[in-house]
Motif scaffolding. Structure first.
Motif, PDB file in Angstrom:
ATOM      1  N   ARG A  59      23.659  -9.534  22.880  1.00  0.00           N
ATOM      2  CA  ARG A  59      23.622 -10.682  23.805  1.00  0.00           C
ATOM      3  C   ARG A  59      25.020 -11.229  24.085  1.00  0.00           C
ATOM      4  N   GLN A  60      25.861 -11.197  23.061  1.00  0.00           N
ATOM      5  CA  GLN A  60      27.209 -11.747  23.186  1.00  0.00           C
ATOM      6  C   GLN A  60      28.228 -10.710  23.652  1.00  0.00           C
ATOM      7  N   ARG A  61      27.720  -9.528  24.032  1.00  0.00           N
ATOM      8  CA  ARG A  61      28.545  -8.441  24.577  1.00  0.00           C
ATOM      9  C   ARG A  61      29.612  -7.959  23.600  1.00  0.00           C
ATOM     10  N   GLU A  62      29.312  -8.022  22.304  1.00  0.00           N
ATOM     11  CA  GLU A  62      30.238  -7.514  21.289  1.00  0.00           C
ATOM     12  C   GLU A  62      30.052  -6.023  21.047  1.00  0.00           C
ATOM     13  N   ILE A  63      28.895  -5.510  21.416  1.00  0.00           N
ATOM     14  CA  ILE A  63      28.575  -4.100  21.255  1.00  0.00           C
ATOM     15  C   ILE A  63      27.536  -3.737  22.300  1.00  0.00           C
ATOM     16  N   THR A  64      27.526  -2.478  22.713  1.00  0.00           N
ATOM     17  CA  THR A  64      26.577  -2.077  23.752  1.00  0.00           C
ATOM     18  C   THR A  64      25.282  -1.550  23.139  1.00  0.00           C
ATOM     19  N   CYS A  65      24.228  -1.620  23.925  1.00  0.00           N
ATOM     20  CA  CYS A  65      22.943  -1.065  23.496  1.00  0.00           C
ATOM     21  C   CYS A  65      23.090   0.443  23.277  1.00  0.00           C
ATOM     22  N   LEU A 105      22.933  -6.204  31.647  1.00  0.00           N
ATOM     23  CA  LEU A 105      23.829  -7.207  31.081  1.00  0.00           C
ATOM     24  C   LEU A 105      25.103  -7.318  31.907  1.00  0.00           C
ATOM     25  N   ALA A 106      25.643  -6.182  32.302  1.00  0.00           N
ATOM     26  CA  ALA A 106      26.878  -6.177  33.089  1.00  0.00           C
ATOM     27  C   ALA A 106      26.691  -6.850  34.444  1.00  0.00           C
ATOM     28  N   PRO A 120      14.191 -11.263  22.420  1.00  0.00           N
ATOM     29  CA  PRO A 120      15.016 -11.361  21.227  1.00  0.00           C
ATOM     30  C   PRO A 120      15.360 -10.023  20.570  1.00  0.00           C
ATOM     31  N   LEU A 121      14.717  -8.926  21.017  1.00  0.00           N
ATOM     32  CA  LEU A 121      15.022  -7.590  20.481  1.00  0.00           C
ATOM     33  C   LEU A 121      15.713  -6.718  21.522  1.00  0.00           C
ATOM     34  N   TYR A 122      16.316  -7.335  22.507  1.00  0.00           N
ATOM     35  CA  TYR A 122      16.897  -6.621  23.642  1.00  0.00           C
ATOM     36  C   TYR A 122      17.892  -5.560  23.186  1.00  0.00           C
ATOM     37  N   GLY A 123      17.563  -4.292  23.489  1.00  0.00           N
ATOM     38  CA  GLY A 123      18.468  -3.183  23.201  1.00  0.00           C
ATOM     39  C   GLY A 123      18.426  -2.654  21.781  1.00  0.00           C
ATOM     40  N   VAL A 124      17.546  -3.190  20.929  1.00  0.00           N
ATOM     41  CA  VAL A 124      17.503  -2.785  19.520  1.00  0.00           C
ATOM     42  C   VAL A 124      16.577  -1.579  19.347  1.00  0.00           C
ATOM     43  N   PRO A 125      17.033  -0.512  18.681  1.00  0.00           N
ATOM     44  CA  PRO A 125      16.170   0.656  18.466  1.00  0.00           C
ATOM     45  C   PRO A 125      15.044   0.367  17.488  1.00  0.00           C
ATOM     46  N   LEU A 126      13.897   0.989  17.738  1.00  0.00           N
ATOM     47  CA  LEU A 126      12.688   0.773  16.955  1.00  0.00           C
ATOM     48  C   LEU A 126      12.067   2.126  16.633  1.00  0.00           C
TER      49      LEU A 126
END
Length: 530
Positions: A59-65, A105-106, A120-126
């Protein structure tokens, strides 16, 4: 009463005899099993972040999905040849979906506040247990009878998680039709424990537990009918939560039945390396429900009532809890003294018939899913006893553990209708006593299982000992497994924490507290470059 005691002995005698074989095999197997194969160490600090932290960094653009999803895919490719935990993948689709997330996001499609609230799980692998439908992935129950079947749509829980932004990456191995506590089947083979490949990762969420424990998944979905989330969580050193009965949808689970007893016993729930992720996943999974679990309401640990038991009363046919598990309970209990809590040994007479109470509730399932499906003729009705005999000699299309359970269910052995009625009534009485005792502010610390991970060949001999978990499926209470380090063999140990119905937040809060106190998940191979 005499008849009941006779019926009780039928079951206990069988397992008492089996335990003689168990004792012999316990002494032989360590000498004949191959030296365990080590999984590759974790060398990237990215794998030390929880899903909650990763979502925040995205969310804070510190790392990409893309970076996160690709890193986990590469980790899966490294460990799976050793663990055999994965049965089907969607790597290309997951990478594509991660790139779309990054583009959105971009382009400013979402702001930080919207993502935090709605995705809240945007871009997180499952990763997901194979029995929970993921569209386009294997959905066979790991049974030869359903070989090649793919899910045509997502299970309800997967739809909810996707809507929250999670990206499914793969589906993981189970016993055939989830019918066992050792993840082995004739379709995809056997899964192995990341801490020592000579041992089982458990079942039925064993592949899922192994992948998460190996650091190749950060969050996953399992299901629990009699300990199938919590036992693999113990064996693989991770956190696993069985929710209160009925608060998470089971639609899309395989096997499935509309039977009300089955629906109450079966719970789909989260598995994770970090305790805080259980809370996040539970908020997402229950977001569309009609029951407010107050998961955002802080838990004042000083106001808790803490109860414990070291074991089940030892009776013929069951095996004793090993000292290192009892020590875990003692350490957990002692920890709460810093909050001026004087833990109390459970002041309820704990019946020796817990096994019978658990099993008879399973036998109360009238519309049982078909467990033995013919690979050549799915409409053929198989004789479970014949298949059990054939499986013992490797002549069946089904595993020994699945034919064993199918035989018990279909014959309702060793219980008569009066037995079932008696033990059902006894179970309701014990449940009510626990309800009155725990209320809305009580927890119960209890063994998840009697010992750490077992050799796969010995799992069926341990069947009755699953009562430590299974009894709380019978009662419908929430329960979480909490890892508490490794034993002298390097195998994970820990305990489960139980609360009253709809008090899942107590379980989750205590899991976080104990993670801080005892360290939580410990990687099987530690070599992290900061």
């Amino acid at each position: 009463m005499f008849i009941l005691q006779t019926m009780l002995l039928k079951l206990r005698v069988i397992f008492g005899m089996m335990h003689i074989i168990h004792a012999i095999l316990c002494r032989i197997l360590p000498f004949i099993r191959k030296k365990p194969q080590k999984i590759p160490p974790i060398t990237d600090s990215l794998f030390t972040f929880s899903a909650t932290a990763l979502a925040r960094k995205i969310r804070q653009r510190e790392i990409t999905c893309y970076e996160i999803v690709d890193a986990y895919i590469q980790r899966i490719k490294k460990v799976n040849p050793i663990l055999n935990a994965v049965v089907d993948t969607r790597f290309s689709d997951a990478i594509y979906e991660a790139k779309i997330c990054d583009e959105q996001l971009a382009n400013g499609k979402f702001n930080v506040e919207t993502l935090e609230k709605e995705k809240p799980l945007y871009g997180v692998p499952l990763t997901v247990k194979e029995c929970c439908a993921v569209k386009g992935c294997s959905h066979t129950g790991c049974s030869l009878g359903y070989k090649g079947v793919k899910a045509s749509c997502d299970a309800v829980v997967i739809k909810i998680l996707r809507n929250a932004g999670a990206i499914p990456v793969c589906v993981t191995n189970t016993p055939e039709m989830c019918g066992g506590f050792e993840s082995s089947n004739l379709l995809y083979g056997r899964s192995y424990n990341p801490y020592d490949t000579r041992y089982t990762p458990g079942g039925s969420s064993g592949g899922e537990g192994a992948l998460i424990g190996a650091g190749a998944s950060v969050i996953g979905i399992g299901s629990d009918l009699a300990g199938s989330i919590r036992i693999p969580s113990l064996y693989n050193g991770i956190f696993g939560h069985k929710p209160t009965a009925g608060i998470v949808s089971n639609i899309g689970h395989f096997p499935y039945t509309e039977d009300k007893v089955f629906q109450r016993l079966l719970s789909i729930g989260p598995m994770a390396r970090y305790a805080e992720d259980l809370g996040l996943l539970m908020k997402v999974l229950t977001s569309t429900g009609d029951r407010n679990l107050r998961l955002d309401v802080p838990v004042d640990l000083r106001q808790l009532k803490v109860y414990y038991r070291f074991n089940m009363d030892e009776t013929f046919g069951t095996l004793r809890v090993v000292p290192e598990i009892k020590d875990c309970i003692q350490r957990a209990v002692t920890h709460f003294t810093q909050y001026d809590i004087r833990a109390e040994e459970l002041p309820i007479e704990w019946p020796t018939e817990l096994v019978e109470i658990m099993l008879t509730e399973l036998l109360n399932v009238k519309d049982l899913p078909q467990l033995l499906v013919d690979a050549n003729n799915p409409m053929l009705k198989k004789n479970s006893v014949i298949e059990l005999m054939k499986s013992l000699f490797g002549l069946s299309q089904h595993t020994v553990q699945t034919t064993f359970f199918a035989t018990m269910f279909e014959m309702r052995y060793p219980f008569t209708e009066s037995d079932v009625s008696h033990y059902t009534k006894q179970g309701k009485a014990i449940r009510q006593k626990l309800l009155d005792l725990l209320g809305e502010d009580g927890i119960f610390i209890y063994p998840t299982f009697r010992r750490p991970a077992v050799f796969p060949e010995l799992s069926i001999y341990e069947t009755l000992n699953t009562v430590f978990c299974g009894i709380f499926n019978t009662f419908g209470f929430p329960a979480v497994h909490v890892p508490m380090g490794l034993n002298h063999k390097g195998l994970p140990i820990g305990v489960q924490v139980i609360a009253g119905p709809y008090q899942d937040r107590l379980c989750l809060a205590v899991a976080k507290e104990m993670e801080t106190a005892f360290g939580g998940w410990i990687p099987p191979s530690i070599s992290i470059n900061e």
